[in-house]
Design a protein around this motif. Structure first.
Motif, short mmCIF file in Angstrom:
data_model
loop_
_atom_site.label_atom_id
_atom_site.label_comp_id
_atom_site.label_asym_id
_atom_site.label_seq_id
_atom_site.Cartn_x
_atom_site.Cartn_y
_atom_site.Cartn_z
N ALA A 136 0.81 -1.22 0.00
CA ALA A 136 0.00 0.00 0.00
C ALA A 136 0.84 1.27 0.00
CB ALA A 136 -0.94 0.01 1.22
N LEU A 137 2.13 1.17 0.38
CA LEU A 137 2.95 2.37 0.47
C LEU A 137 3.13 3.05 -0.88
CD1 LEU A 137 5.73 1.31 2.99
CD2 LEU A 137 3.88 2.93 3.35
N GLY A 138 3.36 2.28 -1.93
CA GLY A 138 3.57 2.87 -3.24
C GLY A 138 2.33 2.87 -4.10
N SER A 139 1.18 2.63 -3.48
CA SER A 139 -0.06 2.54 -4.24
C SER A 139 -1.19 3.13 -3.42
CB SER A 139 -0.32 1.06 -4.59
OG SER A 139 -1.48 0.92 -5.35
N THR A 140 -2.40 2.66 -3.65
CA THR A 140 -3.56 3.10 -2.88
C THR A 140 -4.10 1.93 -2.06
OG1 THR A 140 -5.09 2.55 -4.67
CG2 THR A 140 -4.16 4.79 -4.64
N ALA A 141 -4.93 2.25 -1.08
CA ALA A 141 -5.53 1.20 -0.26
C ALA A 141 -6.44 0.32 -1.11
CB ALA A 141 -6.31 1.82 0.89
N ALA A 142 -7.15 0.91 -2.07
CA ALA A 142 -8.05 0.13 -2.92
C ALA A 142 -7.26 -0.87 -3.77
CB ALA A 142 -8.85 1.06 -3.82
N HIS A 143 -6.11 -0.43 -4.30
CA HIS A 143 -5.29 -1.34 -5.12
C HIS A 143 -4.72 -2.47 -4.25
CE1 HIS A 143 -2.66 -2.64 -8.34
NE2 HIS A 143 -1.63 -2.57 -7.51
N GLY A 144 -4.21 -2.12 -3.06
CA GLY A 144 -3.69 -3.15 -2.16
C GLY A 144 -4.77 -4.12 -1.73
N GLU A 209 21.24 10.34 -0.75
CA GLU A 209 20.02 10.16 -1.54
C GLU A 209 18.80 9.92 -0.66
OE1 GLU A 209 20.75 7.09 -4.38
OE2 GLU A 209 22.14 8.29 -5.56
N THR A 210 18.67 10.76 0.37
CA THR A 210 17.54 10.65 1.27
C THR A 210 16.94 12.03 1.52
OG1 THR A 210 19.02 10.82 3.20
CG2 THR A 210 18.41 8.60 2.46
N MET A 211 15.69 12.03 1.93
CA MET A 211 15.01 13.26 2.34
C MET A 211 15.05 13.32 3.87
SD MET A 211 11.18 14.56 1.41
CE MET A 211 10.67 16.25 1.74
N LEU A 212 15.62 14.40 4.40
CA LEU A 212 15.81 14.49 5.85
C LEU A 212 14.56 15.00 6.56
CD1 LEU A 212 19.42 15.96 6.02
CD2 LEU A 212 18.71 13.59 6.31
N ASP A 213 13.93 16.03 6.02
CA ASP A 213 12.80 16.61 6.73
C ASP A 213 11.94 17.42 5.78
OD1 ASP A 213 11.14 17.02 8.87
OD2 ASP A 213 12.71 17.77 10.19
N LEU A 214 10.76 17.74 6.26
CA LEU A 214 9.78 18.51 5.51
C LEU A 214 9.23 19.59 6.42
CD1 LEU A 214 7.99 18.63 2.86
CD2 LEU A 214 6.36 17.23 4.11
N ILE A 424 5.03 11.33 3.12
CA ILE A 424 6.01 11.84 2.15
C ILE A 424 7.41 11.36 2.50
CG2 ILE A 424 7.16 13.96 1.40
CD1 ILE A 424 4.46 15.29 1.26
N LEU A 425 7.77 11.38 3.77
CA LEU A 425 9.10 10.92 4.18
C LEU A 425 9.29 9.45 3.85
CD1 LEU A 425 9.55 12.76 7.60
CD2 LEU A 425 10.71 13.26 5.45
N ILE A 426 8.25 8.65 4.03
CA ILE A 426 8.35 7.23 3.68
C ILE A 426 8.43 7.07 2.17
CG2 ILE A 426 7.09 5.04 3.69
CD1 ILE A 426 6.01 5.80 6.43
N GLU A 427 7.64 7.84 1.44
CA GLU A 427 7.65 7.74 -0.02
C GLU A 427 9.02 8.07 -0.59
OE1 GLU A 427 5.85 7.04 -3.75
OE2 GLU A 427 5.11 6.68 -1.72
N CYS A 428 9.69 9.08 -0.02
CA CYS A 428 10.99 9.51 -0.54
C CYS A 428 12.15 8.67 -0.02
CB CYS A 428 11.22 10.98 -0.19
SG CYS A 428 10.08 12.11 -1.00
N ASN A 429 11.95 7.94 1.07
CA ASN A 429 13.03 7.13 1.65
C ASN A 429 12.69 5.64 1.62
OD1 ASN A 429 14.62 9.43 2.41
ND2 ASN A 429 13.23 9.74 4.13
N ARG A 430 11.73 5.27 0.77
CA ARG A 430 11.24 3.89 0.77
C ARG A 430 12.34 2.89 0.43
NH1 ARG A 430 7.06 1.95 -3.07
NH2 ARG A 430 7.21 4.07 -3.87
N HIS A 431 13.33 3.31 -0.37
CA HIS A 431 14.40 2.40 -0.74
C HIS A 431 15.24 1.99 0.48
CE1 HIS A 431 16.03 6.47 -0.81
NE2 HIS A 431 17.23 5.97 -0.68
N ARG A 432 15.19 2.79 1.56
CA ARG A 432 15.95 2.45 2.77
C ARG A 432 15.24 1.40 3.61
NH1 ARG A 432 20.65 5.26 3.53
NH2 ARG A 432 21.17 6.07 1.46
N MET A 433 13.99 1.08 3.30
CA MET A 433 13.29 0.05 4.06
C MET A 433 13.89 -1.32 3.82
SD MET A 433 9.37 1.29 3.35
CE MET A 433 8.72 -0.23 3.98
#
Length: 436
Positions: A136-144, A209-214, A424-433
């Motif tokens: 669901a992180l990279g999509s929508t709840a309906a798609h998941g 290659e990470t987003m630190l804060d918003l 947004i922080l998860i979306e931009c740093n998802r590769h670190r998961m």
């Protein structure tokens, strides 16, 4: 894949001998990979569902009050508990486990058997929940929900429950990396929530290659308030900070990190030159014949990219357009000279001399758009030339902005600020998961 084939083998119809039942449960145990359980039997197999009965391997559990299992005994069962597990071959898998009552004679406390693979009073296993949240992180709840064959409200609830903890872990990780990075390079840029009205500012670690804060807003007051509220930001020691030509950002960074090299982002600087090229094109276009005017208007985008990146056919079209006007050709050559200056200047000293020559070349073009662009370039000369001290751009940040815009469209601009920021922080740093 091998485990799935084993499960497919055991789900076929075979004579229900004792040996076959043992083979089936052995293969299913391997597939489930839940060490605390052993498969007792396959209850049923339908077109879209598989039901499996499982039992705990241990005889008793530690008492939650006295942390001892010496005086713990079983006192029966309250029936079977049904838990949804990961699907296999597009079949929903359900585990049926007993709800065993336990009693500790030392502290006279009664409790129910606690399973590690599923939380208390939950109907979905931990693996199912984590897999559903990841989808669901990279999509929508309906798609998941369609993929997992589960209610969309359930997927949304799992997502909302997992996001805060996941965001905190990612936030801590990216900040620790930033503090430990040698010669840290930061990127600062804004993106629109509602274009022309509301903006957010992102702080990025370009090396990591990470987003630190918003942070909300892009005005100097909002930036200063963020720095005062986040002392860990001021403890960073960046070698350079890449920004656009917004005065508020440069003032803020010079206050927070006076020793850092302030670099004007190449993408934004080059945009001023390309914009002036198009302004000259709009001036030349009305003076041409109808056919030439139509041709220039239809292919005006060929003026923007570097000549070396064009195909042979596009290069011929470009040459045709440049032959329409000496002013347009000299303007295009001036733009190409700027690209060459960026790519070929070997060091800061040579780049500074080359920049002055390029400005002199622009002074010979008699057009208001060129003079306006040159005024901006000379005002920001130091920041533009600083690129040749530390060759970093906000290219990855611009790509990240595209992901943020896609996130905002999927989530219809979430009103809850903390949930919006965490998403947004998860979306931009998802590769670190992947490192968890």
């Amino acid at each position: 894949m091998e485990k799935h084939l084993l499960l497919l083998y055991c789900c076929k119809s075979y004579p229900t001998t004792k040996r076959n039942r043992q083979m089936q449960t052995q293969y299913i145990n391997e597939w489930l990979d839940i060490p605390e359980l052993k498969i007792h039997q396959l209850l049923s197999i339908h077109d879209d569902e598989v039901h499996i009965e499982a039992l705990p391997l241990d005889d008793k559990q530690i008492c939650p009050c006295c942390d001892s299992d010496q005086a713990v005994i079983r006192k029966g069962s309250n029936g079977m508990r049904t838990v949804r597990h990961l699907s296999v071959f597009e079949k929903k898998t359900y585990l049926h486990v007993p709800t065993i009552r336990m009693f500790c004679s030392n502290c006279e406390a009664g409790f129910v058997w606690a399973y590690d693979f599923v939380g208390p009073k939950q109907r979905y296993s931990r693996l199912f929940r984590s897999h559903t949240v990841e989808q669901a992180l990279g999509s929508t709840a309906a798609h998941g929900a369609r993929i997992q064959q589960a209610p969309a409200s359930t997927v949304q609830r799992m997502h909302n429950e997992a996001v805060p903890a996941l965001c905190d872990a990612l936030y801590k990780q990216v900040w620790e990396e930033a503090k430990e990075t040698a010669e840290l390079v930061l990127g600062v840029d804004d993106f629109a929530i509602k274009k022309g009205h509301t903006y957010n500012t992102g702080i990025h670690n370009l090396k990591g290659e990470t987003m630190l804060d918003l942070l909300p807003g892009r005005k100097l007051e909002a930036l200063r308030a963020y720095a005062q509220a986040h002392p860990e930001f001021l403890r960073l020691d960046p070698k350079a900070v890449v920004m656009d030509l917004a005065q508020a950002y440069h003032t803020w960074i010079s206050e927070c990190f006076p020793k850092a090299i302030r670099i004007a982002d190449r993408f934004h600087v080059h945009g001023y030159v390309i914009e002036s090229v198009q302004e000259v094109r709009k001036t030349v276009q009305p003076t041409l014949s109808p056919r030439a005017k139509t041709y220039l208007k239809a292919n005006h985008r060929l003026l923007n990219p570097p000549a070396e990146s064009l195909s042979e056919e596009s290069a011929k079209k470009l040459d045709t357009m440049l032959n329409y006007s000496p002013l347009l050709r000299s303007m295009w050559e001036w733009k190409e000279a700027f690209t060459t200056w960026y790519d070929c200047s070997p060091n800061y000293t040579v780049a500074k001399l080359g920049f002055e020559r390029w400005c002199t070349q622009g002074d010979q073009i008699d057009h208001a758009a060129v003079q306006s662009a040159l005024k901006t370039m000379r005002n920001w000369q130091e920041e533009i030339v600083n690129y040749h001290q530390c060759r970093w751009t906000n290219a990855t940040v611009e790509g990240r902005h595209n992901r943020i815009k896609a996130f905002q469209r999927r989530h219809y601009f979430t009103r809850n600020r903390s949930r919006y920021k965490a998403g947004i922080l998860i979306e931009c740093n998802r590769h670190r998961m992947l490192s968890y």
